[in-house]
Design a protein around this motif. Structure first.
Motif, PDB file in Angstrom:
ATOM      1  N   TYR A 146       0.846  -1.180  -0.159  1.00 14.85           N
ATOM      2  CA  TYR A 146      -0.103  -0.067  -0.048  1.00 14.85           C
ATOM      3  C   TYR A 146       0.980   1.335  -0.030  1.00 14.85           C
ATOM      4  O   TYR A 146       0.655   2.334  -0.812  1.00 14.85           O
ATOM      5  CB  TYR A 146      -0.916  -0.014   1.143  1.00 14.85           C
ATOM      6  N   ILE A 147       1.758   1.419   0.880  1.00 14.07           N
ATOM      7  CA  ILE A 147       2.575   2.602   1.020  1.00 14.07           C
ATOM      8  C   ILE A 147       3.540   2.751  -0.333  1.00 14.07           C
ATOM      9  O   ILE A 147       3.483   3.954  -0.701  1.00 14.07           O
ATOM     10  CB  ILE A 147       3.458   2.446   2.308  1.00 14.07           C
ATOM     11  N   GLU A 148       4.031   1.603  -0.927  1.00 11.51           N
ATOM     12  CA  GLU A 148       4.940   1.625  -1.586  1.00 11.51           C
ATOM     13  C   GLU A 148       4.280   1.974  -3.138  1.00 11.51           C
ATOM     14  O   GLU A 148       4.952   2.828  -3.861  1.00 11.51           O
ATOM     15  CB  GLU A 148       5.449   0.182  -2.065  1.00 11.51           C
ATOM     16  N   THR A 149       2.796   1.945  -3.245  1.00  6.73           N
ATOM     17  CA  THR A 149       2.067   2.125  -4.502  1.00  6.73           C
ATOM     18  C   THR A 149       1.538   3.677  -4.434  1.00  6.73           C
ATOM     19  O   THR A 149       1.467   4.147  -5.357  1.00  6.73           O
ATOM     20  CB  THR A 149       0.907   1.071  -4.276  1.00  6.73           C
ATOM     21  N   VAL A 150       1.348   3.907  -3.082  1.00  8.17           N
ATOM     22  CA  VAL A 150       0.626   5.400  -2.958  1.00  8.17           C
ATOM     23  C   VAL A 150       1.997   6.601  -2.824  1.00  8.17           C
ATOM     24  O   VAL A 150       1.572   7.429  -3.488  1.00  8.17           O
ATOM     25  CB  VAL A 150      -0.128   5.563  -1.629  1.00  8.17           C
ATOM     26  N   VAL A 151       2.989   6.330  -2.188  1.00  3.79           N
ATOM     27  CA  VAL A 151       3.823   7.508  -2.225  1.00  3.79           C
ATOM     28  C   VAL A 151       4.195   8.002  -3.353  1.00  3.79           C
ATOM     29  O   VAL A 151       4.509   9.274  -3.232  1.00  3.79           O
ATOM     30  CB  VAL A 151       4.951   7.031  -1.124  1.00  3.79           C
ATOM     31  N   PRO A 152       4.634   7.162  -4.404  1.00  2.82           N
ATOM     32  CA  PRO A 152       5.380   7.834  -5.820  1.00  2.82           C
ATOM     33  C   PRO A 152       4.395   9.013  -6.180  1.00  2.82           C
ATOM     34  O   PRO A 152       5.004   9.972  -6.939  1.00  2.82           O
ATOM     35  CB  PRO A 152       5.293   6.666  -6.563  1.00  2.82           C
ATOM     36  N   VAL A 153       2.953   9.135  -5.636  1.00  4.78           N
ATOM     37  CA  VAL A 153       2.218   9.906  -6.514  1.00  4.78           C
ATOM     38  C   VAL A 153       2.642  11.428  -6.025  1.00  4.78           C
ATOM     39  O   VAL A 153       2.451  12.387  -6.551  1.00  4.78           O
ATOM     40  CB  VAL A 153       0.582  10.069  -6.455  1.00  4.78           C
ATOM     41  N   PHE A 154       3.405  11.624  -4.858  1.00  7.71           N
ATOM     42  CA  PHE A 154       3.661  12.754  -4.151  1.00  7.71           C
ATOM     43  C   PHE A 154       4.998  13.222  -4.819  1.00  7.71           C
ATOM     44  O   PHE A 154       5.438  14.533  -4.427  1.00  7.71           O
ATOM     45  CB  PHE A 154       3.741  12.537  -2.402  1.00  7.71           C
ATOM     46  N   ASP A 155       5.510  12.503  -5.627  1.00 11.59           N
ATOM     47  CA  ASP A 155       6.433  13.200  -6.468  1.00 11.59           C
ATOM     48  C   ASP A 155       6.024  14.506  -7.332  1.00 11.59           C
ATOM     49  O   ASP A 155       6.954  15.570  -7.580  1.00 11.59           O
ATOM     50  CB  ASP A 155       7.059  12.311  -7.446  1.00 11.59           C
ATOM     51  N   ASP A 156       4.745  14.632  -7.546  1.00  8.12           N
ATOM     52  CA  ASP A 156       4.093  15.656  -7.958  1.00  8.12           C
ATOM     53  C   ASP A 156       4.144  16.724  -6.739  1.00  8.12           C
ATOM     54  O   ASP A 156       3.168  16.632  -5.919  1.00  8.12           O
ATOM     55  CB  ASP A 156       2.923  15.417  -8.687  1.00  8.12           C
ATOM     56  N   PRO A 157       4.477  18.021  -6.920  1.00  4.47           N
ATOM     57  CA  PRO A 157       4.609  18.819  -5.816  1.00  4.47           C
ATOM     58  C   PRO A 157       2.990  19.333  -5.495  1.00  4.47           C
ATOM     59  O   PRO A 157       2.871  19.902  -4.546  1.00  4.47           O
ATOM     60  CB  PRO A 157       5.423  19.607  -6.060  1.00  4.47           C
ATOM     61  N   ALA A 158       2.240  19.239  -6.795  1.00  8.91           N
ATOM     62  CA  ALA A 158       1.030  19.666  -6.427  1.00  8.91           C
ATOM     63  C   ALA A 158       0.097  18.829  -5.614  1.00  8.91           C
ATOM     64  O   ALA A 158      -1.143  19.101  -5.192  1.00  8.91           O
ATOM     65  CB  ALA A 158       0.227  19.806  -7.748  1.00  8.91           C
ATOM     66  N   VAL A 159       0.274  17.322  -5.626  1.00 10.32           N
ATOM     67  CA  VAL A 159      -0.421  16.603  -4.927  1.00 10.32           C
ATOM     68  C   VAL A 159      -0.561  16.591  -3.484  1.00 10.32           C
ATOM     69  O   VAL A 159       0.491  16.674  -2.859  1.00 10.32           O
ATOM     70  CB  VAL A 159       0.086  15.042  -5.297  1.00 10.32           C
ATOM     71  N   THR A 160      -1.693  16.746  -2.639  1.00  8.99           N
ATOM     72  CA  THR A 160      -1.453  17.218  -1.457  1.00  8.99           C
ATOM     73  C   THR A 160      -2.194  15.971  -0.438  1.00  8.99           C
ATOM     74  O   THR A 160      -1.926  16.013   0.693  1.00  8.99           O
ATOM     75  CB  THR A 160      -2.576  18.328  -1.023  1.00  8.99           C
ATOM     76  N   VAL A 161      -2.934  15.158  -1.102  1.00  6.01           N
ATOM     77  CA  VAL A 161      -3.523  13.950  -0.635  1.00  6.01           C
ATOM     78  C   VAL A 161      -3.814  12.938  -1.448  1.00  6.01           C
ATOM     79  O   VAL A 161      -4.295  13.193  -2.639  1.00  6.01           O
ATOM     80  CB  VAL A 161      -4.875  14.151   0.196  1.00  6.01           C
ATOM     81  N   ALA A 162      -3.701  11.524  -0.963  1.00  8.21           N
ATOM     82  CA  ALA A 162      -3.833  10.445  -2.005  1.00  8.21           C
ATOM     83  C   ALA A 162      -4.458   9.412  -1.293  1.00  8.21           C
ATOM     84  O   ALA A 162      -4.041   9.178  -0.045  1.00  8.21           O
ATOM     85  CB  ALA A 162      -2.807  10.228  -2.799  1.00  8.21           C
ATOM     86  N   ALA A 163      -5.496   8.531  -1.915  1.00  9.56           N
ATOM     87  CA  ALA A 163      -5.726   7.231  -1.297  1.00  9.56           C
ATOM     88  C   ALA A 163      -6.003   6.275  -2.213  1.00  9.56           C
ATOM     89  O   ALA A 163      -6.095   6.605  -3.475  1.00  9.56           O
ATOM     90  CB  ALA A 163      -7.067   7.505  -0.235  1.00  9.56           C
ATOM     91  N   GLY A 164      -6.397   4.976  -1.802  1.00 10.59           N
ATOM     92  CA  GLY A 164      -6.413   3.828  -2.699  1.00 10.59           C
ATOM     93  C   GLY A 164      -7.920   3.436  -2.798  1.00 10.59           C
ATOM     94  O   GLY A 164      -8.725   3.922  -2.282  1.00 10.59           O
ATOM     95  N   THR A 165      -7.947   2.010  -3.133  1.00 11.79           N
ATOM     96  CA  THR A 165      -9.057   1.440  -3.359  1.00 11.79           C
ATOM     97  C   THR A 165      -9.445   0.825  -1.991  1.00 11.79           C
ATOM     98  O   THR A 165      -8.620   0.117  -1.304  1.00 11.79           O
ATOM     99  CB  THR A 165      -9.098   0.390  -4.287  1.00 11.79           C
ATOM    100  N   VAL A 166     -10.845   0.936  -1.205  1.00 14.09           N
ATOM    101  CA  VAL A 166     -11.357   0.363  -0.187  1.00 14.09           C
ATOM    102  C   VAL A 166     -12.183  -0.917  -0.385  1.00 14.09           C
ATOM    103  O   VAL A 166     -13.035  -0.868  -1.368  1.00 14.09           O
ATOM    104  CB  VAL A 166     -11.852   1.176   0.676  1.00 14.09           C
ATOM    105  N   ARG A 167     -11.834  -1.993   0.148  1.00 18.74           N
ATOM    106  CA  ARG A 167     -12.758  -2.994  -0.053  1.00 18.74           C
ATOM    107  C   ARG A 167     -13.088  -3.514   1.440  1.00 18.74           C
ATOM    108  O   ARG A 167     -12.352  -3.327   2.331  1.00 18.74           O
ATOM    109  CB  ARG A 167     -12.008  -4.242  -0.725  1.00 18.74           C
ATOM    110  N   THR A 168     -14.093  -4.440   1.568  1.00 20.22           N
ATOM    111  CA  THR A 168     -14.423  -4.942   2.827  1.00 20.22           C
ATOM    112  C   THR A 168     -13.653  -6.100   3.262  1.00 20.22           C
ATOM    113  O   THR A 168     -13.295  -6.980   2.470  1.00 20.22           O
ATOM    114  CB  THR A 168     -15.947  -5.402   2.873  1.00 20.22           C
ATOM    115  N   ARG A 169     -13.354  -6.013   4.443  1.00 19.03           N
ATOM    116  CA  ARG A 169     -12.623  -7.234   5.149  1.00 19.03           C
ATOM    117  C   ARG A 169     -13.320  -8.459   5.139  1.00 19.03           C
ATOM    118  O   ARG A 169     -12.896  -9.768   4.974  1.00 19.03           O
ATOM    119  CB  ARG A 169     -12.105  -6.900   6.488  1.00 19.03           C
ATOM    120  N   HIS A 170     -14.773  -8.352   5.539  1.00 18.79           N
ATOM    121  CA  HIS A 170     -15.437  -9.418   5.970  1.00 18.79           C
ATOM    122  C   HIS A 170     -16.914  -9.576   4.947  1.00 18.79           C
ATOM    123  O   HIS A 170     -17.183  -8.105   4.723  1.00 18.79           O
ATOM    124  CB  HIS A 170     -15.840  -9.640   7.408  1.00 18.79           C
ATOM    125  N   THR A 171     -17.449 -10.706   4.649  1.00 19.99           N
ATOM    126  CA  THR A 171     -18.563 -10.644   3.996  1.00 19.99           C
ATOM    127  C   THR A 171     -19.467 -11.735   4.814  1.00 19.99           C
ATOM    128  O   THR A 171     -20.010 -12.743   3.752  1.00 19.99           O
ATOM    129  CB  THR A 171     -18.641 -10.891   2.622  1.00 19.99           C
TER     130      THR A 171
END
Length: 369
Positions: free
Chosen positions: A95-120
């Motif tokens: 998760y961290i490895e995938t999200v962090v690179p978008v902050f190489d763009d100095p205009a990016v201030t917040v980012a998040a990924g896909t959310v799924r449910t843990r249980h069904t």
């Protein structure tokens, strides 16, 4: 090279917290520091956190909301990025490895990924699972293409610390700090980013009591943000304003959609079974394609995804009730001075009564809670 601190606000989370902390320990790009805010828990939350070797912060009294707990930890963050993770959310190892690179763009201030449910396991979890798969594989990608994501999910968002500190920290003025910050930053000309390949698994409501509290908080918070930000969105972020207005339109017209098969049966003399069949078929035609894509995209068994589809109508019914309640309270009664709106953060699962919750009883009553 970016550095990152994780903040985990936790109130009575001894059951779910270990899985969260273990997922952080398994990250392929480990965080520089993990801070758990033990917000006046009455269970073993603090001890559980300490046993995982993370830093535990204890406010002198219950702070009353997730944003306040996160702000208590913010002065202890010295890294350039901050990752806020709910105490019942499990991050994929990359998760961290995938999200962090978008902050190489100095205009990016917040980012998040896909959310799924843990249980069904229950009808409510299955319905929420369907909602997530639909939203994150249909609505969110379109919003991302338009550079106008509706929200960076608060259970797993990464923030640029300097921007967050300059803003005054996690916003406490609304009941949903994630949407408030996402909209505020986009109005200010900064970027919010959806990172589809980063996956977080959230523990969602397993029973109706918890679901009602969560949905009321989400819907009230959405309307609070509409009241606070809609003018700014129209002026400075019109595409996001379009999404917000479409969401409001969907809430207003949803009762008509639900009533359609009954109205058709009355006005056409067709049997209700026939009109309901046409209604269900049309709804399925609109809903199924994104779910089929989501199953393929996430390598999920298609049968398992589709078998959960009927459950979404139960969660949609709850959503509709509290969406209309939020419209009436937050967009009508509050502006008229007839209600205070929702001001008390109540998570739902395993909540223990606190002074803050008791003091907020009047606020909840004033909001129609």
């Amino acid at each position: 090279m970016h550095t990152i601190t994780v903040i985990v606000p936790a109130h009575n989370e001894e059951e779910g917290l270990p899985a969260t902390l273990e997922s952080l320990a398994r990250q392929t790009a480990p965080p520089d520091r993990v801070l758990v805010v033990d917000d006046a828990s009455t269970d073993r939350t603090g001890e559980v956190a300490a046993s995982h070797g993370v830093t535990v912060l204890r406010p002198p009294q219950n702070l009353g909301s997730k944003a306040k707990a996160q702000n208590f930890a913010l002065p202890h963050c010295t890294t350039d990025l901050v990752l806020a993770v709910d105490a019942d959310t499990v991050l994929a190892p990359d998760y961290i490895e995938t999200v962090v690179p978008v902050f190489d763009d100095p205009a990016v201030t917040v980012a998040a990924g896909t959310v799924r449910t843990r249980h069904t396991r229950t009808i409510w979890e299955r319905g929420r699972s369907t909602e997530y798969l639909f939203g994150f594989h249909w609505q969110r990608p379109i919003q991302a293409r338009a550079n106008s994501p509706m929200v960076c999910s608060g259970c797993c968002s990464v923030f640029r610390r300097d921007d967050l500190a300059a803003f005054g920290g996690f916003p406490e003025r609304t009941i949903v700090e994630d949407m408030d910050y996402t909209w505020s930053q986009q109005i200010a000309g900064r970027k919010a980013v959806y990172v589809a390949d980063a996956v977080a698994l959230a523990a969602d409501p397993e029973e109706l009591t918890y679901l009602r509290k969560q949905v009321w908080r989400w819907m009230a918070g959405f309307c609070q943000n509409v009241r606070l930000h809609l003018g700014g969105l129209v002026r400075h972020k019109p595409l996001l304003a379009v999404w917000v207005l479409l969401a409001l339109l969907e809430i207003v017209t949803a009762p008509l959609w639900w009533a359609a098969p009954f109205a058709a049966a009355v006005t056409t003399d067709q049997p209700l079974a026939v009109t309901f069949g046409w209604w269900a078929g049309a709804d399925l035609l609109l809903t199924a394609p994104p779910l089929v894509y989501a199953a393929h995209r996430r390598k999920l068994p298609l049968s398992g995804v589709l078998v959960n589809l009927p459950c979404v109508y139960a969660t949609k019914a709850v959503n509709l009730v509290y969406a209309w309640k939020a419209l009436l309270v937050e967009l009508l009664l509050v502006p008229l001075g007839l209600a205070r709106g929702l001001t008390v953060y109540e998570k739902g699962r395993a909540d223990t009564p606190t002074a803050a919750a008791r003091d907020g009883t009047a606020a909840l009553a004033g909001a129609g809670g």
